[in-house]
Design a protein around this motif. Sequence first.
Motif, PDB file in Angstrom:
ATOM      1  N   SER A  33       0.853  -1.197   0.000  1.00 48.11           N
ATOM      2  CA  SER A  33       0.000   0.000   0.000  1.00 48.11           C
ATOM      3  C   SER A  33       0.884   1.240   0.000  1.00 48.11           C
ATOM      4  N   SER A  46      -3.318   0.329  -3.296  1.00 40.77           N
ATOM      5  CA  SER A  46      -2.839  -0.935  -2.726  1.00 40.77           C
ATOM      6  C   SER A  46      -2.820  -1.987  -3.826  1.00 40.77           C
ATOM      7  N   SER A 126       1.974  -4.411   3.360  1.00 37.87           N
ATOM      8  CA  SER A 126       0.728  -4.205   4.082  1.00 37.87           C
ATOM      9  C   SER A 126       0.309  -5.479   4.825  1.00 37.87           C
TER      10      SER A 126
END
Length: 231
Positions: A33, A46, A126
Amino acid sequence: MVQIGGRNVATNDVGVIAAGAVAFIFSFLSWFSVKGDFFGSSYSDSASVWNTDLGGWFWGWLAILLLLAVAGLTAALTFVANLRLPTLPVPLPMIMAGASGLAVLLILIRWIAYPSIPDGFEGGASYGLFIGLIAAIAQTAFGVLNLRSGSGVAGQPPQPGGWPGQGQPPYGQPPAGYGQPYGQQPPAGYGQQPPAGYGQQPPAGGYGQQPPTGGYGQPPQGGYGQPPSDR
């Protein structure tokens, strides 16, 4: 043991299957992200593990495929009756644990291969990548436990069948002693001819024959009730 679908499933096997399922689900969520301001407006984006726009995408999806393959094979050995595999030069539990360990390494490479974040933006790996990494480590741990203890369907294939060379009887052949009570041998003499003399006629003069003269129940010679002889 855990009961699933009427079958007893080893706890470690449940962990292997669950870890693969978790890794697959989270592979579609955010693995990378980035967010920041772009010409005065906020910007965020993302990418999942399957996104090919980021460098090193090969490492990510290969890791997920390995985790999914290990989980799928474990599930197949558990729930598919009479599943047979070819003879393998290396024990199957070792192969499966090694595949899960390789997936851990590939996810780490995927993490390192992400591009650097430009100035004015922040981001990076992420939550999807972190959960996928944890799932890969968990699957490896469960696989190693199966390997050390010789448990799970990979170490003990389902009956009947198994695969050749893994200590199982040939497919379609009953095991030795099939039809006999487990752990017992038939009694000695079972099915043998009776010993000589069994059911034969009694010897001459045996029971049922008339007693000899003067025997039991015969009047004595010159016995009672007879006039005495002249002397």
